[in-house]
Design a protein around this motif. Structure first.
Motif, short mmCIF file in Angstrom:
data_model
loop_
_atom_site.label_atom_id
_atom_site.label_comp_id
_atom_site.label_asym_id
_atom_site.label_seq_id
_atom_site.Cartn_x
_atom_site.Cartn_y
_atom_site.Cartn_z
N VAL A 1 0.87 -1.07 0.05
CA VAL A 1 -0.05 0.05 -0.05
C VAL A 1 0.97 1.18 -0.08
O VAL A 1 1.67 1.26 0.87
N VAL A 2 0.81 2.14 -0.83
CA VAL A 2 1.30 3.37 -1.16
C VAL A 2 0.67 4.36 -1.22
O VAL A 2 -0.39 4.54 -1.88
N VAL A 3 0.89 5.62 -0.71
CA VAL A 3 0.28 7.10 -0.51
C VAL A 3 1.43 7.89 -0.73
O VAL A 3 1.81 8.58 0.14
N PRO A 4 1.51 8.43 -2.11
CA PRO A 4 2.47 9.49 -2.35
C PRO A 4 2.01 10.82 -1.84
O PRO A 4 0.81 11.12 -1.76
N ALA A 5 2.93 11.90 -1.60
CA ALA A 5 2.67 13.06 -1.04
C ALA A 5 2.24 14.18 -1.84
O ALA A 5 1.25 14.82 -1.58
N ASP A 6 2.91 14.29 -2.99
CA ASP A 6 2.56 15.41 -3.97
C ASP A 6 2.71 15.07 -5.51
O ASP A 6 3.28 13.80 -5.76
N PRO A 7 2.37 15.78 -6.46
CA PRO A 7 2.69 15.43 -7.90
C PRO A 7 4.13 14.88 -8.18
O PRO A 7 4.28 13.77 -9.00
N ILE A 8 5.23 15.50 -7.69
CA ILE A 8 6.59 15.00 -7.88
C ILE A 8 6.64 13.38 -7.43
O ILE A 8 6.84 12.47 -8.20
N GLU A 9 6.11 13.22 -6.22
CA GLU A 9 5.94 11.86 -5.67
C GLU A 9 5.04 10.84 -6.48
O GLU A 9 5.48 9.66 -6.62
N GLY B 1 -2.60 19.26 -4.78
CA GLY B 1 -1.30 18.62 -4.46
C GLY B 1 -0.30 19.61 -4.15
O GLY B 1 0.48 20.10 -4.89
N PRO B 2 -0.18 20.25 -2.98
CA PRO B 2 0.41 21.12 -2.64
C PRO B 2 1.95 20.71 -2.54
O PRO B 2 2.12 19.61 -2.31
N PRO B 3 2.89 21.42 -3.04
CA PRO B 3 4.38 20.64 -3.09
C PRO B 3 5.05 20.46 -1.76
O PRO B 3 5.12 21.24 -0.94
N VAL B 4 5.56 19.10 -1.64
CA VAL B 4 6.39 18.89 -0.54
C VAL B 4 7.74 18.50 -0.89
O VAL B 4 8.60 18.93 -0.10
N TYR B 5 7.91 18.23 -2.27
CA TYR B 5 9.14 18.06 -2.76
C TYR B 5 9.55 19.26 -3.70
O TYR B 5 8.92 19.57 -4.37
N ASN C 1 1.62 11.01 5.52
CA ASN C 1 1.76 10.72 4.17
C ASN C 1 0.77 11.55 3.26
O ASN C 1 -0.06 12.09 3.87
N GLY C 2 0.92 11.51 1.83
CA GLY C 2 -0.30 12.20 1.38
C GLY C 2 0.06 13.61 1.27
O GLY C 2 0.89 14.22 1.92
N PRO C 3 -0.96 14.41 0.83
CA PRO C 3 -0.87 15.95 0.72
C PRO C 3 -0.96 16.53 2.21
O PRO C 3 -0.40 17.82 2.23
N LEU C 4 -1.35 15.95 3.35
CA LEU C 4 -1.39 16.73 4.48
C LEU C 4 -0.06 16.89 4.99
O LEU C 4 0.07 17.70 6.08
N LEU C 5 1.22 16.25 4.48
CA LEU C 5 2.46 16.40 4.71
C LEU C 5 2.74 17.89 4.66
O LEU C 5 3.77 18.69 5.24
N TRP C 6 2.12 18.63 3.55
CA TRP C 6 2.27 19.89 3.57
C TRP C 6 2.00 20.79 4.77
O TRP C 6 2.72 21.71 5.23
N ASP C 7 0.72 20.51 5.40
CA ASP C 7 0.60 21.23 6.65
C ASP C 7 1.32 20.59 7.59
O ASP C 7 1.83 21.58 8.59
N SER D 1 11.11 21.66 18.74
CA SER D 1 11.54 21.16 17.55
C SER D 1 10.93 19.75 16.90
O SER D 1 10.74 19.01 17.89
N VAL D 2 10.34 19.75 15.73
CA VAL D 2 9.53 18.81 15.11
C VAL D 2 10.01 18.12 13.91
O VAL D 2 10.49 19.13 13.11
N ALA D 3 10.37 17.05 13.89
CA ALA D 3 10.81 16.18 12.68
C ALA D 3 9.52 16.02 12.10
O ALA D 3 8.58 15.79 12.54
N VAL D 4 9.67 15.90 10.79
CA VAL D 4 8.48 15.42 9.54
C VAL D 4 9.15 14.25 8.82
O VAL D 4 10.00 14.42 8.06
N ILE D 5 8.43 13.26 8.98
CA ILE D 5 8.72 12.04 7.98
C ILE D 5 7.65 11.52 7.03
O ILE D 5 6.43 11.69 7.52
N ASN D 6 8.01 11.48 5.81
CA ASN D 6 7.00 10.83 4.99
C ASN D 6 6.96 9.41 4.72
O ASN D 6 7.83 8.74 4.27
#
Length: 320
Positions: free
Chosen positions: A138-146, A170-174, A200-206, A220-225
């Motif tokens: 199961v795969v959930v890409p983040a933005d159009p590039i991904e 599709g807000p840009p993540v990459y 994962n997905g477009p909410l990574l932009w937020d 300090s917050v890390a963000v992981i896709n």
């Protein structure tokens, strides 16, 4: 606050990548359920008409035909709206997974992407259903590039795959179209020391916006896709659960059965030496009709401000 820049759209990126894949894979056959225009599989049909099948409004038949094509040596990719692909879950289970035939399934218009058509068209349960199947990736890409990267990756992957993408939001993540996408390998989008947001997905932009906002307040917050829900990148998870004070998961999916549930299940079965709190953020109910996707994201409490407030509440409890 919403994204100021939207680079293309997920379905357009998918459609373009599918044509590219068709150029290098002569065994690739694409099927759809009377939504070739909406899914952008029409571009594959225009380029390779002899390798395209529109089965009509019959998702069950589409999956059955895909299983048969795989059994005789083709590489079928079946695409339709994510919500209506769930009509064919029985066929996915019995004809694809039990037989372990190599079928790729792409659900478009997933999550809140089809905002204007209301809850009947908004898939918030598909990841939960698909990840229960033993053989399914199961795969959930983040933005159009991904999305483009993931499309090529799933086509070449040796097992059945379900991938869900959005429509036009599709807000840009990459910002690097050449980054290395590997199924099952999560990506650090931002490093941090206190908390980790895994999504994962477009909410990574937020999530990225929230991390920037919290940095100004000394958190300090890390963000992981975690673009692959199954199989999870457990090596990365082991590091995360032993490093951070808390984990926040976020996804454009229901809070039950999706990425957050998958991570919580792993942590329960592989507990760290020091217990780590996990907050699962996702849809708590069905969506509704809205002018745009951002309205639904805010209504479900999944925008950057909501993420900031969630982490602040978690921080206040951790300090006590």
């Amino acid at each position: 606050m919403g994204p100021k820049l939207v680079m293309g759209s997920p379905r357009n990126a998918f459609g373009r990548a599918l044509v590219e894949a068709g150029e290098r894979r002569e065994d690739l056959v694409v099927l759809t359920a009377d939504v070739a225009d909406a899914t952008r599989t029409k571009w594959f049909a225009e380029r390779f008409p002899n390798r395209f099948i529109n089965v009509g409004i019959s998702e069950q038949a589409m999956i059955g035909m895909s299983a048969g094509l795989s059994a005789v040596g083709f590489l079928p990719l079946a695409s339709a709206f994510a919500m209506f692909l769930m009509r064919a879950w029985e066929q996915v289970r019995n004809m694809v997974c039990r037989a372990h035939v190599n079928v790729k399934i792409v659900g478009t218009h997933a999550g809140f992407a089809d905002a204007g058509d209301g809850s009947s068209h908004q898939a918030l349960e598909d990841v939960a259903l698909m990840r229960t199947l033993p053989c399914m990736t199961v795969v959930v890409p983040a933005d159009p590039i991904e999305v483009a990267k993931a499309t090529h990756a799933i086509i070449d992957y040796p097992t059945p795959v379900y991938m869900r993408i959005g429509r036009d939001y599709g807000p840009p993540v990459y910002d690097d179209p050449d980054y290395d996408f590997v199924i099952g390998k999560a990506v650090w989008l931002r490093d941090g020391d206190d908390y980790a947001i895994i999504g994962n997905g477009p909410l990574l932009w937020d999530a990225l916006q929230a991390a920037k906002m919290l940095k100004r307040e000394g958190i300090s917050v890390a963000v992981i896709n975690m673009h692959t829900v199954k199989p999870l990148d457990t090596a990365l998870l082991d590091k995360v659960i032993n490093k951070f004070k808390g984990i926040i998961t976020i996804e454009e999916h229901g809070v039950r059965g999706g990425l957050g549930s998958a991570i919580a299940e792993y942590v329960v079965q592989n507990p760290p030496e020091i217990p780590v709190p996990i907050k699962i953020m996702g849809a708590k109910s069905y969506g509704r009709s809205a002018r745009d996707v951002r309205d639904l994201i805010k209504a479900q409490g999944l925008d950057s401000t909501s993420i900031v407030n969630t982490i602040k509440r978690l921080e206040s409890r951790v300090r006590k």
